[in-house]
Structure formats: C-alpha cells, structure tokens
Design an enzyme around this catalytic site. Structure first.
Site, PDB file in Angstrom:
ATOM      1  N   HIS A  31      50.106  38.849  33.057  1.00 37.48           N
ATOM      2  CA  HIS A  31      48.528  38.228  33.958  1.00 37.48           C
ATOM      3  C   HIS A  31      49.698  36.663  34.078  1.00 37.48           C
ATOM      4  O   HIS A  31      48.817  36.001  35.271  1.00 37.48           O
ATOM      5  CB  HIS A  31      47.899  38.741  33.637  1.00 37.48           C
ATOM      6  CG  HIS A  31      46.683  38.478  34.652  1.00 37.48           C
ATOM      7  ND1 HIS A  31      45.488  39.621  34.475  1.00 37.48           N
ATOM      8  CD2 HIS A  31      46.803  37.972  35.398  1.00 37.48           C
ATOM      9  CE1 HIS A  31      44.921  39.423  35.752  1.00 37.48           C
ATOM     10  NE2 HIS A  31      45.302  38.248  35.884  1.00 37.48           N
ATOM     11  N   ILE A  54      57.835  48.307  48.960  1.00 39.26           N
ATOM     12  CA  ILE A  54      56.206  48.078  48.578  1.00 39.26           C
ATOM     13  C   ILE A  54      55.842  47.581  49.471  1.00 39.26           C
ATOM     14  O   ILE A  54      55.748  47.125  50.087  1.00 39.26           O
ATOM     15  CB  ILE A  54      56.624  46.956  47.477  1.00 39.26           C
ATOM     16  CG1 ILE A  54      55.036  46.590  47.355  1.00 39.26           C
ATOM     17  CG2 ILE A  54      56.507  45.201  47.783  1.00 39.26           C
ATOM     18  CD1 ILE A  54      54.973  45.083  45.576  1.00 39.26           C
ATOM     19  N   PRO A  55      54.236  48.158  50.541  1.00 38.28           N
ATOM     20  CA  PRO A  55      53.820  47.488  50.724  1.00 38.28           C
ATOM     21  C   PRO A  55      53.505  46.500  51.352  1.00 38.28           C
ATOM     22  O   PRO A  55      53.568  45.263  50.237  1.00 38.28           O
ATOM     23  CB  PRO A  55      52.934  48.467  51.085  1.00 38.28           C
ATOM     24  CG  PRO A  55      52.662  49.674  49.989  1.00 38.28           C
ATOM     25  CD  PRO A  55      53.813  49.420  49.460  1.00 38.28           C
ATOM     26  N   GLY A  97      65.675  49.022  45.329  1.00 38.39           N
ATOM     27  CA  GLY A  97      65.638  49.368  46.061  1.00 38.39           C
ATOM     28  C   GLY A  97      64.744  50.006  46.229  1.00 38.39           C
ATOM     29  O   GLY A  97      64.223  50.453  47.617  1.00 38.39           O
ATOM     30  N   GLY A 105      48.244  44.632  49.906  1.00 42.28           N
ATOM     31  CA  GLY A 105      47.629  45.356  48.962  1.00 42.28           C
ATOM     32  C   GLY A 105      46.321  44.723  49.437  1.00 42.28           C
ATOM     33  O   GLY A 105      45.918  43.390  49.756  1.00 42.28           O
ATOM     34  N   LEU A 106      45.518  45.740  48.797  1.00 42.05           N
ATOM     35  CA  LEU A 106      44.106  45.650  48.537  1.00 42.05           C
ATOM     36  C   LEU A 106      43.974  44.978  47.342  1.00 42.05           C
ATOM     37  O   LEU A 106      43.942  45.809  45.990  1.00 42.05           O
ATOM     38  CB  LEU A 106      43.336  46.582  48.751  1.00 42.05           C
ATOM     39  CG  LEU A 106      41.478  46.599  48.311  1.00 42.05           C
ATOM     40  CD1 LEU A 106      41.397  46.155  49.991  1.00 42.05           C
ATOM     41  CD2 LEU A 106      40.677  47.629  47.787  1.00 42.05           C
ATOM     42  N   GLY A 107      43.130  43.746  46.897  1.00 43.74           N
ATOM     43  CA  GLY A 107      43.266  43.371  45.794  1.00 43.74           C
ATOM     44  C   GLY A 107      42.051  44.122  45.008  1.00 43.74           C
ATOM     45  O   GLY A 107      40.267  44.128  46.131  1.00 43.74           O
ATOM     46  N   LYS A 152      48.373  44.228  35.662  1.00 46.05           N
ATOM     47  CA  LYS A 152      48.810  43.815  34.184  1.00 46.05           C
ATOM     48  C   LYS A 152      48.034  43.455  32.836  1.00 46.05           C
ATOM     49  O   LYS A 152      46.842  43.975  32.901  1.00 46.05           O
ATOM     50  CB  LYS A 152      47.807  42.474  35.077  1.00 46.05           C
ATOM     51  CG  LYS A 152      47.825  42.866  36.318  1.00 46.05           C
ATOM     52  CD  LYS A 152      48.147  41.245  37.499  1.00 46.05           C
ATOM     53  CE  LYS A 152      48.031  41.644  38.729  1.00 46.05           C
ATOM     54  NZ  LYS A 152      46.329  41.942  39.436  1.00 46.05           N
ATOM     55  N   TYR A 184      39.922  42.841  34.903  1.00 43.70           N
ATOM     56  CA  TYR A 184      39.500  43.145  36.141  1.00 43.70           C
ATOM     57  C   TYR A 184      38.084  43.486  35.690  1.00 43.70           C
ATOM     58  O   TYR A 184      36.703  43.787  36.099  1.00 43.70           O
ATOM     59  CB  TYR A 184      39.684  43.280  37.547  1.00 43.70           C
ATOM     60  CG  TYR A 184      40.673  42.574  37.873  1.00 43.70           C
ATOM     61  CD1 TYR A 184      40.976  41.116  37.751  1.00 43.70           C
ATOM     62  CD2 TYR A 184      41.942  43.125  38.834  1.00 43.70           C
ATOM     63  CE1 TYR A 184      42.228  40.501  37.372  1.00 43.70           C
ATOM     64  CE2 TYR A 184      42.895  42.069  39.898  1.00 43.70           C
ATOM     65  CZ  TYR A 184      42.823  40.888  38.841  1.00 43.70           C
ATOM     66  OH  TYR A 184      43.678  39.305  39.248  1.00 43.70           O
ATOM     67  N   ASP A 241      46.126  46.196  43.941  1.00 43.75           N
ATOM     68  CA  ASP A 241      45.848  45.112  42.760  1.00 43.75           C
ATOM     69  C   ASP A 241      45.375  45.316  41.377  1.00 43.75           C
ATOM     70  O   ASP A 241      44.475  44.565  41.963  1.00 43.75           O
ATOM     71  CB  ASP A 241      46.899  44.446  43.388  1.00 43.75           C
ATOM     72  CG  ASP A 241      47.403  42.687  42.570  1.00 43.75           C
ATOM     73  OD1 ASP A 241      47.791  42.381  42.017  1.00 43.75           O
ATOM     74  OD2 ASP A 241      46.159  41.821  41.830  1.00 43.75           O
TER      75      ASP A 241
HETATM   76  N1  LIG Z   1      47.672  37.258  39.137  1.00 43.20           N
HETATM   77  C1  LIG Z   1      46.271  36.587  39.047  1.00 43.20           C
HETATM   78  O1  LIG Z   1      46.298  35.862  38.282  1.00 43.20           O
HETATM   79  C2  LIG Z   1      45.683  36.426  40.277  1.00 43.20           C
HETATM   80  C3  LIG Z   1      44.469  35.391  40.153  1.00 43.20           C
HETATM   81  C4  LIG Z   1      43.174  35.784  41.327  1.00 43.20           C
HETATM   82  C5  LIG Z   1      43.362  36.689  42.192  1.00 43.20           C
HETATM   83  N2  LIG Z   1      43.890  37.527  41.417  1.00 43.20           N
HETATM   84  C6  LIG Z   1      44.119  39.203  42.645  1.00 43.20           C
HETATM   85  O2  LIG Z   1      44.218  38.530  44.110  1.00 43.20           O
HETATM   86  C7  LIG Z   1      42.852  38.894  44.681  1.00 43.20           C
HETATM   87  C8  LIG Z   1      43.483  38.472  46.303  1.00 43.20           C
HETATM   88  O3  LIG Z   1      42.477  37.050  45.570  1.00 43.20           O
HETATM   89  P1  LIG Z   1      40.644  37.316  45.575  1.00 43.20           P
HETATM   90  O4  LIG Z   1      40.075  38.446  45.591  1.00 43.20           O
HETATM   91  O5  LIG Z   1      40.918  35.870  44.416  1.00 43.20           O
HETATM   92  O6  LIG Z   1      40.558  36.338  47.012  1.00 43.20           O
HETATM   93  P2  LIG Z   1      41.258  36.328  48.706  1.00 43.20           P
HETATM   94  O7  LIG Z   1      41.447  37.061  48.734  1.00 43.20           O
HETATM   95  O8  LIG Z   1      41.583  35.011  49.056  1.00 43.20           O
HETATM   96  O9  LIG Z   1      39.406  36.146  49.073  1.00 43.20           O
HETATM   97  C9  LIG Z   1      38.558  37.660  48.687  1.00 43.20           C
HETATM   98  C10 LIG Z   1      37.409  37.126  50.194  1.00 43.20           C
HETATM   99  O10 LIG Z   1      37.820  36.583  51.350  1.00 43.20           O
HETATM  100  C11 LIG Z   1      36.888  37.360  52.083  1.00 43.20           C
HETATM  101  N3  LIG Z   1      37.233  38.372  52.762  1.00 43.20           N
HETATM  102  C12 LIG Z   1      38.008  38.950  52.857  1.00 43.20           C
HETATM  103  N4  LIG Z   1      38.602  39.480  54.551  1.00 43.20           N
HETATM  104  C13 LIG Z   1      37.752  38.794  54.692  1.00 43.20           C
HETATM  105  C14 LIG Z   1      37.601  38.987  56.331  1.00 43.20           C
HETATM  106  N5  LIG Z   1      38.576  39.655  57.055  1.00 43.20           N
HETATM  107  N6  LIG Z   1      36.508  38.173  56.597  1.00 43.20           N
HETATM  108  C15 LIG Z   1      36.245  37.024  56.346  1.00 43.20           C
HETATM  109  N7  LIG Z   1      36.557  37.492  54.943  1.00 43.20           N
HETATM  110  C16 LIG Z   1      37.130  38.125  54.087  1.00 43.20           C
HETATM  111  C17 LIG Z   1      36.031  39.239  50.874  1.00 43.20           C
HETATM  112  O11 LIG Z   1      34.475  38.648  50.880  1.00 43.20           O
HETATM  113  P3  LIG Z   1      33.655  40.373  51.410  1.00 43.20           P
HETATM  114  O12 LIG Z   1      33.932  41.057  50.067  1.00 43.20           O
HETATM  115  O13 LIG Z   1      32.725  40.321  51.874  1.00 43.20           O
HETATM  116  O14 LIG Z   1      35.166  40.600  51.662  1.00 43.20           O
HETATM  117  C18 LIG Z   1      35.981  38.488  49.212  1.00 43.20           C
HETATM  118  O15 LIG Z   1      35.162  37.152  48.728  1.00 43.20           O
HETATM  119  C19 LIG Z   1      42.217  39.503  43.493  1.00 43.20           C
HETATM  120  O16 LIG Z   1      41.313  40.268  44.060  1.00 43.20           O
HETATM  121  C20 LIG Z   1      42.781  40.209  42.588  1.00 43.20           C
HETATM  122  O17 LIG Z   1      43.816  41.354  42.828  1.00 43.20           O
HETATM  123  C21 LIG Z   1      45.399  37.712  40.948  1.00 43.20           C
END
Ligand SMILES: NC(=O)c1ccc[n+]([C@@H]2O[C@H](COP(=O)([O-])OP(=O)(O)OC[C@H]3O[C@@H](n4cnc5c(N)ncnc54)[C@H](OP(=O)(O)O)[C@@H]3O)[C@@H](O)[C@H]2O)c1
Length: 330
Positions: free
Chosen positions: A114, A16-17, A13, A20-22, A83, A55, A50
């Site tokens: 994770h 969640i937005p 219930g 999210g911001l990674g 995580k 991290y 997130d």
């Molecule tokens: N659960 C897991 O095992 C797991 C694994 C990997 C990741 N994650 C989570 O998922 C999040 C997202 O994954 P990710 O950071 O690897 O990849 P992503 O969000 O696909 O890509 C991030 C990259 O895209 C660029 N970017 C973002 N918005 C943009 C835009 N509008 N135009 C152009 N470039 C853009 C950013 O550079 P700039 O900073 O230069 O904008 C950044 O380097 C992570 O931060 C983390 O929180 C979880």
C-alpha cells in the site's frame, strides 16, 4: 442494463478492466454501505474492485463476493485487488491470507504494497502531524517485503503483485532487484495532479498506472485537505467539456484518465454516480483538442500528501516525495 467494460492487457497477458470501483470512502464510511455499492456496481457491469485491509470493510465486501459466487458468478469474472498495510511488511503472507479470508476468495488478482514505508496506522497520529513510529524507505528492507510478495505469486495466493505510492527512484531500484516485476503502480492521478513523468516511466517499463482519487476525492478525510487544494470537478475547462458532452464533470475526468492509459478507480456509494462513471468511459471519447486542453490544467495539486509518513521532525510533506535523493542507487 449491464455495461461491458473495456480491458487493458498487462505484461503478464492478463486483462484488467479499465475502470474499478474504489472502496475507501472516508475514515467514517459505513462498511455495509460500501458493500452494497460493490453489489450494485457488479450488477451494472463493474468487474474490478479496489480493496485494502486498512479500509476496514473487507469482511463486508467479502460477503457480497460470496453471494455472487452462490449466484453462479465465476471467480475469473472478477478482478479483485487488495493491499498490505504498513505495519505488516514483515508478515506479508499472514496479511494476504487474512484479506483472502475476509474477502472469501481463494486468491486475489492483484496484491499491492500500500505504501513503501513501514510504520503504523494513520489513526495513531493527529491530523497534519507525523506518526511517532514512521521510518524512511530503506531499499534492502523493502526488498525483503518484495521477496515475500513474490512468494505469494508462487503460492497462488495472488495472480499479480504491485506497488502503490512509489516514486521513480524507488521503482528504478525495485525493477533492478525484483524477480517478479510489479504489474501495476497505484498512484494519485486526476486532472489537477497528472504525474506525467511517472505515468510515462511506468508505460516505458510495461507497468500499468492505476489512478486513485480520479475525481479529486471530494469527500476525502480532513488530514488530506489543505486550503491550497484545488477542485478538479469545478475547473472551467472540465466544466466546459462536460457541458459539450452533456455529462457530469466526473465523467470527463474518467474519460481523460482512460484515454491516457490510466485505469481509474472512482468510489461512489450512489448507483446513479457509479453507473454514470461506467457509462462515461464507454461513451464518446474526448477528441485530441479536449485531451490537450485537460493536459494544460495540471496544477501539481497532490491531495494525499502522506504527512503521517514523515520520519524526522521538521520535514514537510513535500519532502516525502522529494526525498529520493537520499536513496543509494544499486
Ligand atoms: N493506494 C492508495 O494509497 C489509495 C489512496 C486513496 C484512495 N485509494 C483508492 O482509490 C479510490 C478512489 O479514491 P477516492 O474515493 O478518494 O476519490 P474519488 O474516487 O476521486 O472521489 C470519490 C468521491 O466522488 C464522488 N463521486 C463519485 N462519482 C461521482 C459522480 N459521478 N458525480 C459526482 N460525485 C461523484 C463520491 O461521492 P458519492 O459516494 O456521493 O457518489 C465520492 O465521495 C478509493 O476509494 C480507494 O479504493 C487508494
């Protein structure tokens, strides 16, 4: 200007937005820079963050949350995920309490396992090699971890629990044995890696898919790069649709995710980018034809291959995701 973000209703219930911001930029991302992005992202309308212990920036992000609460932001206004890392599967409560202390929060909204594999830190092994202490998924062991996760909900340390990097056979076992079902599975999802079967399985079981690397993670660490990887944001279909909508290709990847019922968690430290990402999911939707065209560009291109988790010499990273035949059904 602050953008109002749509939400998704979880099976509990709670809402969640839908974006999210990674907070994982790369192995070398500056924690202060990530924390500044969290602050700036809050200001433009992000309410979902997130995070994860591994991290290495939860203390810096926590200082931002503290400042927000001092400025009269209510805890309930934020959705914070954290995580547990793989070396803490036997000490879940300790790991969660450490993240809460670092994030300066009384509880998190969502706490995830994770990875389903118990082992050490990826930094302990070389690029494209496996970790010396890697061990396979053993369901009885995972259930001991999951019981501790369930206890966190009872203790009020987290509102929801969930998984990450799971496969359907592992989820089947977990759903059979869990007292508290996962609310979310966080997983890699982008146009060149759509994971349709898993997304459908989660939907059928009332579990939300949260999509990581939604833009194809252009700045991912070297260990997650291979010559065969493709680039989502350079795909001609994505480029053409982006041109038509007059937005960056990133925005098309995010609209597609949200319209598919997946919550993307793009990372950016640049205000123009994280604001554009938020605006994209609130702007004009993709039409049916555009959604179909993107569905057709799947290349099964997994970026986070998880090779560090391989537990036997000679295994290939593909085996990690195909190895579910080894799991004994209940
Ligand atoms: N659960 C897991 O095992 C797991 C694994 C990997 C990741 N994650 C989570 O998922 C999040 C997202 O994954 P990710 O950071 O690897 O990849 P992503 O969000 O696909 O890509 C991030 C990259 O895209 C660029 N970017 C973002 N918005 C943009 C835009 N509008 N135009 C152009 N470039 C853009 C950013 O550079 P700039 O900073 O230069 O904008 C950044 O380097 C992570 O931060 C983390 O929180 C979880």
């Amino acid at each position: 200007m602050t953008v109002t973000v749509p939400t998704h209703r979880l099976y509990t219930g709670a809402r969640i937005p839908m974006i999210g911001l990674g907070t994982f930029g790369s192995d070398h991302a500056d924690p202060i820079e990530v924390a500044c992005a969290v602050r700036g992202a809050y200001e433009v309308g992000y309410r979902h963050f997130d995070c994860a212990a591994v991290y290495g920036n939860e203390p810096e992000v926590g200082k931002v949350f503290r400042e927000l609460f001092c400025a009269a932001v209510q805890r309930d206004d934020l959705w914070v995920t954290s995580k547990v890392w793989n070396d803490m599967h036997g000490r879940i409560e300790e790991a969660c309490r450490q993240s809460l202390a670092d994030l300066q929060l009384p509880y998190v909204d969502l706490y995830l396992v994770h990875w389903p594999f118990p082992n050490g830190h990826p930094a302990a092994c070389a690029v494209d090699s496996r970790c010396g202490d890697a061990r396979p998924y053993i369901h009885d062991e995972f259930m001991k971890t999951w019981r501790q996760m369930e206890r966190l909900v009872e203790l009020g340390l987290t509102r929801h629990i969930g998984t990450s990097n799971m496969t359907i056979p592992k989820l089947r076992l977990l759903l059979h044995d869990a007292r508290i079902k996962p609310a979310v599975n966080e997983m890699e999802v982008h146009p060149h890696f759509q994971q349709t079967e898993l997304v459908e399985y989660l939907r059928a079981n009332g579990i939300l898919a949260v999509g990581y690397c939604p833009l194809g993670s252009p700045n991912r660490p070297g260990r997650d790069r291979s010559p065969a990887d493709s680039v989502d944001m350079e795909d001609p279909v994505i480029l053409e649709i982006a041109l038509k909508h007059g937005i960056h290709p990133a925005g098309i990847c995010l609209k597609w995710a949200v319209q598919r019922g997946v919550v993307p968690i793009p990372m950016s430290t640049k205000q123009e980018n994280y604001l554009a990402n938020l605006e994209a999911i609130c702007g004009d939707p993709l039409d049916r034809e555009e959604m179909c065209r993107i569905a057709a560009i799947d290349r099964n291109c997994r970026l986070v291959k998880g090779q560090v988790f391989l537990w036997k010499p000679g295994q290939r990273w593909e085996d990690l995701w195909d190895m579910d035949g080894e799991i004994t059904p209940p």
